[in-house]
Design a protein around this motif. Structure first.
Motif, PDB file in Angstrom:
ATOM      1  N   LEU A 175     -46.746  46.660  47.956  1.00 36.24           N
ATOM      2  CA  LEU A 175     -45.343  46.612  48.373  1.00 36.24           C
ATOM      3  C   LEU A 175     -44.751  45.219  48.219  1.00 36.24           C
ATOM      4  CD1 LEU A 175     -42.917  48.052  49.809  1.00 36.24           C
ATOM      5  CD2 LEU A 175     -43.886  47.203  51.960  1.00 36.24           C
ATOM      6  N   VAL A 176     -45.530  44.192  48.576  1.00 38.15           N
ATOM      7  CA  VAL A 176     -44.988  42.828  48.545  1.00 38.15           C
ATOM      8  C   VAL A 176     -45.282  42.102  47.228  1.00 38.15           C
ATOM      9  CG1 VAL A 176     -45.172  42.664  51.048  1.00 38.15           C
ATOM     10  CG2 VAL A 176     -47.029  41.767  49.612  1.00 38.15           C
ATOM     11  N   GLY A 177     -45.851  42.799  46.277  1.00 35.64           N
ATOM     12  CA  GLY A 177     -46.069  42.201  44.964  1.00 35.64           C
ATOM     13  C   GLY A 177     -47.276  41.290  44.870  1.00 35.64           C
ATOM     14  N   SER A 208     -48.313  29.830  46.622  1.00 30.68           N
ATOM     15  CA  SER A 208     -47.038  29.129  46.775  1.00 30.68           C
ATOM     16  C   SER A 208     -46.425  29.556  48.109  1.00 30.68           C
ATOM     17  CB  SER A 208     -46.089  29.498  45.633  1.00 30.68           C
ATOM     18  OG  SER A 208     -45.734  30.883  45.723  1.00 30.68           O
ATOM     19  N   LEU A 209     -45.367  28.855  48.550  1.00 26.35           N
ATOM     20  CA  LEU A 209     -44.714  29.225  49.801  1.00 26.35           C
ATOM     21  C   LEU A 209     -44.155  30.636  49.721  1.00 26.35           C
ATOM     22  CD1 LEU A 209     -43.607  28.667  52.608  1.00 26.35           C
ATOM     23  CD2 LEU A 209     -41.657  27.495  51.553  1.00 26.35           C
ATOM     24  N   GLY A 210     -43.589  30.980  48.569  1.00 24.45           N
ATOM     25  CA  GLY A 210     -43.048  32.330  48.407  1.00 24.45           C
ATOM     26  C   GLY A 210     -44.123  33.397  48.540  1.00 24.45           C
ATOM     27  N   MET A 211     -45.313  33.140  47.994  1.00 21.76           N
ATOM     28  CA  MET A 211     -46.417  34.098  48.099  1.00 21.76           C
ATOM     29  C   MET A 211     -46.884  34.213  49.547  1.00 21.76           C
ATOM     30  SD  MET A 211     -48.583  33.094  44.665  1.00 21.76           S
ATOM     31  CE  MET A 211     -49.839  34.358  44.883  1.00 21.76           C
ATOM     32  N   GLY A 230     -47.114  37.151  54.600  1.00 25.12           N
ATOM     33  CA  GLY A 230     -46.732  37.224  56.008  1.00 25.12           C
ATOM     34  C   GLY A 230     -45.951  38.491  56.315  1.00 25.12           C
ATOM     35  N   LEU A 231     -45.082  38.892  55.408  1.00 27.95           N
ATOM     36  CA  LEU A 231     -44.322  40.123  55.614  1.00 27.95           C
ATOM     37  C   LEU A 231     -45.245  41.335  55.522  1.00 27.95           C
ATOM     38  CD1 LEU A 231     -41.533  41.238  56.171  1.00 27.95           C
ATOM     39  CD2 LEU A 231     -41.139  41.381  53.719  1.00 27.95           C
ATOM     40  N   ALA A 232     -46.199  41.299  54.594  1.00 26.92           N
ATOM     41  CA  ALA A 232     -47.175  42.388  54.491  1.00 26.92           C
ATOM     42  C   ALA A 232     -47.963  42.509  55.796  1.00 26.92           C
ATOM     43  CB  ALA A 232     -48.126  42.135  53.324  1.00 26.92           C
ATOM     44  N   HIS A 233     -48.325  41.376  56.371  1.00 30.58           N
ATOM     45  CA  HIS A 233     -49.057  41.370  57.641  1.00 30.58           C
ATOM     46  C   HIS A 233     -48.185  41.938  58.761  1.00 30.58           C
ATOM     47  CE1 HIS A 233     -51.103  39.758  61.200  1.00 30.58           C
ATOM     48  NE2 HIS A 233     -52.191  39.704  60.442  1.00 30.58           N
ATOM     49  N   ALA A 234     -46.900  41.577  58.770  1.00 33.83           N
ATOM     50  CA  ALA A 234     -45.994  42.078  59.810  1.00 33.83           C
ATOM     51  C   ALA A 234     -45.822  43.591  59.730  1.00 33.83           C
ATOM     52  CB  ALA A 234     -44.631  41.387  59.685  1.00 33.83           C
ATOM     53  N   LEU A 235     -45.866  44.126  58.523  1.00 32.65           N
ATOM     54  CA  LEU A 235     -45.656  45.564  58.318  1.00 32.65           C
ATOM     55  C   LEU A 235     -46.951  46.377  58.355  1.00 32.65           C
ATOM     56  CD1 LEU A 235     -43.085  45.335  55.392  1.00 32.65           C
ATOM     57  CD2 LEU A 235     -42.590  46.210  57.680  1.00 32.65           C
ATOM     58  N   SER A 249     -37.197  34.197  54.248  1.00 30.61           N
ATOM     59  CA  SER A 249     -36.794  34.022  52.850  1.00 30.61           C
ATOM     60  C   SER A 249     -37.153  32.660  52.296  1.00 30.61           C
ATOM     61  CB  SER A 249     -35.276  34.247  52.704  1.00 30.61           C
ATOM     62  OG  SER A 249     -34.924  35.558  53.063  1.00 30.61           O
ATOM     63  N   ASN A 250     -37.676  31.760  53.135  1.00 27.48           N
ATOM     64  CA  ASN A 250     -38.061  30.429  52.652  1.00 27.48           C
ATOM     65  C   ASN A 250     -39.050  30.538  51.495  1.00 27.48           C
ATOM     66  OD1 ASN A 250     -36.481  28.946  54.333  1.00 27.48           O
ATOM     67  ND2 ASN A 250     -38.124  28.197  55.650  1.00 27.48           N
TER      68      ASN A 250
END
Length: 299
Positions: free
Chosen positions: A114-116, A130-133, A138-143, A156-157
């Motif tokens: 889902l998060v690529g 990278s920070l984007g990765m 982090g979003l994958a962990h939250a979901l 979005s940072n």
């Protein structure tokens, strides 16, 4: 649902957050905004049980975070994307959390997809991300635990424009499915694009709390006449406050009927009469926090 009631945090003589009260309801994205040092992160940490309030309380789905039996299954949290074990791979981090939460391995694979980060990125050590990765992980962990609530601080940072657009769609889909999202971000246009509700905090105090439509609507009526000078005199004679714009029209503090009657009584020919346009989130933010921004040290 997230509820904050009178949240206050003091450090000695300094009050970081004072009597913060607001609610984030299911089916909505709440944008949590304020200048640097306003108290956003401290408030979010209190909601998540990471910082003990000096007074007040916060609940998620009616319970304090530390009373939730399996927090990850009810609320997904992303407060600091760098707070991840740099020596583990992305897949290992999610797998460990999945075991703690009682989530299947299939869910881990699905989140990475889902998060690529599926495939080779999942097998790389997070220290090489990278920070984007890291934000995506982090979003994958939250979901991961399939929660119904998300609390995200600057998610979005580090994301490029495509990644920001992707995250916006993801959060909108989550809320439209009945989820609750509390989102803090300095990217005002992105917040404006996705949020339903806005909470603004300044010097630790909530200074605005309402729907996006309520807070971004401008009061007053735009009026333009064939003879601006005569219109100004007519409005003044009727006791209507008005300010002149660069285009030669006026924004008057009265409804269209009152303005129309004043113009008709003075024989003024009107060319335009309409409600004032809605203002953007950036304009609202600057109007409420201008003093704070002006006082920030310049680099």
């Amino acid at each position: 649902m997230i509820t904050a009631e009178g949240l206050t945090k003091t450090y000695g003589q300094h009050t970081a957050v004072k009597d913060a009260t607001f609610a984030c309801r299911p089916g909505t994205v709440t944008g949590f905004l304020g200048p640097n040092g306003a108290g956003k992160s401290t408030t979010m940490r209190m909601i998540c049980g990471l910082t003990q309030p000096s007074s007040g309380a916060a609940t998620i789905n009616g319970m304090r975070y530390d009373r939730l039996k399996n927090p990850g299954r009810e609320v997904g949290v992303l407060l600091d994307a760098s707070a991840q074990h740099a020596g583990r791979t992305g897949q290992e981090i999610l797998t460990v959390s999945a075991r703690v939460m009682g989530v299947s391995k299939d869910r881990v694979d699905h989140m990475l997809e889902l998060v690529g980060l599926a495939g080779k990125p999942a097998k790389r050590r997070v220290g090489n991300y990278s920070l984007g990765m890291r934000q995506r992980l982090g979003l994958a962990h939250a979901l991961l635990g399939e929660p119904n609530t998300l609390i995200l601080d600057e998610p979005s940072n580090g994301l490029d424009p495509e990644g920001i657009h992707w995250m916006r769609g993801l959060l909108r889909e989550f809320a439209d499915g009945g989820g609750t999202v509390l989102l803090s971000s300095h990217l005002l246009r992105e917040v404006e694009a996705v949020a339903d509700h806005l909470v603004l905090i300044r010097k630790g105090e909530v200074i605005a709390d309402g729907t996006k439509e309520e807070l971004l609507s401008s009061s007053g009526t735009v009026v333009r006449a064939l003879d601006p000078h005569l219109l100004e005199k007519a409005l003044d004679a009727a006791g209507i406050d008005a300010s002149r714009t660069e285009g030669g029209s006026f924004v008057a503090d009265a409804d269209a009927e009152a303005i129309g009657r004043a113009a008709a009584a003075a024989g003024v020919v009107l060319l335009e009469l309409r409600p004032a346009d809605t203002r953007g989130l950036e304009e609202l933010f600057l109007s409420m926090t201008n003093d704070d921004i002006a006082s920030e040290p310049q680099s």
